[in-house]
Design a protein around this motif. Structure first.
Motif, short mmCIF file in Angstrom:
data_model
loop_
_atom_site.label_atom_id
_atom_site.label_comp_id
_atom_site.label_asym_id
_atom_site.label_seq_id
_atom_site.Cartn_x
_atom_site.Cartn_y
_atom_site.Cartn_z
N PHE A 193 0.82 -1.22 0.00
CA PHE A 193 0.00 0.00 0.00
C PHE A 193 0.85 1.26 0.00
O PHE A 193 0.34 2.37 0.07
N GLY A 214 9.21 8.50 7.80
CA GLY A 214 9.09 8.94 6.41
C GLY A 214 9.51 7.80 5.50
O GLY A 214 9.44 6.62 5.86
N GLY A 227 11.51 5.01 3.65
CA GLY A 227 12.63 4.14 4.00
C GLY A 227 12.38 3.29 5.23
O GLY A 227 11.46 3.55 6.00
N GLU A 228 13.21 2.26 5.37
CA GLU A 228 13.13 1.39 6.54
C GLU A 228 14.34 1.71 7.43
O GLU A 228 15.49 1.37 7.07
N SER A 259 10.02 3.79 13.51
CA SER A 259 8.98 2.89 13.01
C SER A 259 9.61 1.86 12.07
O SER A 259 10.37 2.21 11.18
N SER A 294 5.06 -1.73 12.45
CA SER A 294 4.00 -1.74 11.44
C SER A 294 3.45 -3.16 11.34
O SER A 294 4.08 -4.04 10.77
N HIS A 312 -0.28 -4.10 10.69
CA HIS A 312 -1.20 -4.05 9.54
C HIS A 312 -2.03 -5.30 9.28
O HIS A 312 -2.86 -5.32 8.36
N SER A 362 -2.64 -0.01 9.46
CA SER A 362 -3.29 0.75 8.40
C SER A 362 -4.54 0.00 7.97
O SER A 362 -4.46 -1.15 7.54
N ASN A 418 -3.94 5.60 3.22
CA ASN A 418 -3.90 6.69 2.26
C ASN A 418 -3.88 6.07 0.88
O ASN A 418 -2.90 5.43 0.52
N1 SAH Z 1 9.57 1.45 7.01
C1 SAH Z 1 9.03 1.87 8.25
C2 SAH Z 1 8.76 3.37 8.37
C3 SAH Z 1 8.18 4.09 7.19
S1 SAH Z 1 6.47 3.94 6.88
C4 SAH Z 1 7.79 1.06 8.58
O1 SAH Z 1 7.41 0.22 7.79
O2 SAH Z 1 7.24 1.22 9.67
C5 SAH Z 1 5.58 4.63 8.22
C6 SAH Z 1 4.22 4.01 8.43
O3 SAH Z 1 3.30 4.41 7.39
C7 SAH Z 1 4.24 2.50 8.40
O4 SAH Z 1 3.41 1.99 9.39
C8 SAH Z 1 3.71 2.20 7.02
O5 SAH Z 1 3.24 0.89 6.92
C9 SAH Z 1 2.65 3.26 6.89
N2 SAH Z 1 2.20 3.54 5.53
C10 SAH Z 1 2.92 3.57 4.39
N3 SAH Z 1 2.15 3.86 3.33
C11 SAH Z 1 0.91 4.06 3.80
C12 SAH Z 1 -0.33 4.39 3.21
N4 SAH Z 1 -0.44 4.58 1.90
N5 SAH Z 1 -1.40 4.50 4.02
C13 SAH Z 1 -1.29 4.32 5.35
N6 SAH Z 1 -0.16 4.01 5.97
C14 SAH Z 1 0.95 3.86 5.21
#
Ligand code: SAH
Length: 347
Positions: free
Chosen positions: A120, A159, A161-162, A193, A216, A218, A260, A292
């Protein structure tokens, strides 16, 4: 990239060695560190108590990392700002500034692109370009702080990246941010995160820092998680949760699970029940994020009412839960979309 010493990524100890090797007094390192990380000056010429000859040598022999502000979008609703920065090598990254009652928070990127491939996520689409240097992570905060002329009290590494895929630079980043001669930001105000890289979560726990870990999640089953997050092919859900428990044991910091909500995929009553069963014995908190929508993906956000139902169900099972407040809605686009749109425009 330049092979000159990247002084803004260096610890005070490393800087001390560098300064000594340049034939300067060791106390100059602390002055230099303070100019970079406490006063956050945009140029070496601003470091007024360093001798001109030393400043000239620093300019010649070292790299002073700055980011170029390519675009800023300001929300008329709540003052949230989205920044697009260009790195020295032309890559672009995005960062977000948010005002809360408890202070100002910046959400930073830890990599240009990402190789985790979450289904996503907009940042997954172009893959990983490279991990950010420590200085590039710090400068997102410093650049924004200078731009808004306000202090930043909180940082979330959420933001693009991991962060645990850029582990060493991340640790250096946290240490400098927390350093008493720098911004001296409390570790408790820093949140990292991760999508769940198990050995790195365990390594981070061993550091015995006080930073917050957001995981994360999900999905509430291994099967569903695998459909959304390729990293789940590598680490099974029980291993991930064990690592989270270990993190809590070692640090005493309560884990945040990010979830999410995707309409028709993981937002049902059964999902909520299963999720509660999975984590009810843990000292944790769930943050629900209505997904989103990203235009390349066919995922939809559940209706507001369904989000509330999901929240209520979790609460009924005794889980601490909040729905993520949507900041800067009018300048929205999912995480990573500002960068993506920019890259598309560049062709
Ligand atoms: N890589 C890390 C940090 C970046 S993403 C991680 O995976 O946690 C930060 C958060 O936003 C994560 O929980 C990710 O799964 C979520 N995220 C990314 N794209 C998204 C989207 N389109 N809608 C909702 N959450 C999203």
């Amino acid at each position: 990239m330049s092979d000159k010493a990247d002084i803004k990524s260096m610890s005070l100890e490393q800087l001390t060695d560098l300064v000594k090797a340049m034939g300067e007094k060791p106390y100059r390192a602390k002055q230099l560190f303070g100019w970079m990380h406490e006063k956050m000056v945009p140029s070496i010429d601003d470091m007024k108590n360093l001798p001109k000859s030393f400043r000239d040598r620093l300019k010649l022999e070292c790299q002073y990392t700055l980011l170029q502000m390519v675009d800023v979008q300001v929300s008329k609703q709540d003052g949230t700002r989205k920044y697009l920065f260009a790195l020295e090598d032309g890559n672009v990254i995005e960062s977000v500034f948010m005002r809360y009652h408890f202070g100002n928070s910046v959400c930073i990127s830890s990599q240009a692109g990402c190789r985790m491939g979450c289904k996503f996520c907009a940042s997954a689409i172009g893959g990983l370009v490279r991990g950010l240097k420590t200085s590039e992570m710090l400068e997102q905060i410093y650049g924004i702080s200078r731009h808004v002329s306000e202090k930043i009290s909180h940082v979330v590494v959420m933001g693009t990246g991991e962060p645990l895929d850029n582990y060493d630079n991340l640790l250096d980043f946290i240490k400098i941010l927390n350093h008493e001669s720098g911004l001296h930001m409390s570790q408790r105000n820093i949140t990292v995160s991760t999508c769940g890289i198990v050995p790195k979560i365990r390594a981070l726990a061993e550091e015995k820092m006080q930073i917050n870990l957001a995981l994360s999640l999900h999905a509430s089953s291994q099967e569903k998680r695998k459909e959304l997050m390729p990293i789940a092919n590598k680490y099974e859900l029980p291993e991930v949760l064990d690592a989270c428990r270990y993190y809590f044991e070692k640090t005493g910091r309560r884990i945040t699970f990010e979830y999410s909500l995707v309409a028709g995929v993981n937002d049902g009553g059964e999902d909520a029940r299963e999720l509660a069963a999975l984590i009810s014995h843990m000292n944790c908190h769930v943050n629900l994020i209505p997904v989103n929508p990203v235009k390349e993906r066919n995922f939809k956000k559940p209706e507001g009412e369904r989000v509330l139902e999901f929240k209520n169900k979790l609460e009924k099972y005794g889980i601490n839960v909040t729905i993520r407040r949507e900041m800067g809605r009018d300048i929205d686009g999912a995480c990573g979309q500002l960068r993506k749109r920019y890259l598309e425009r560049q062709g």
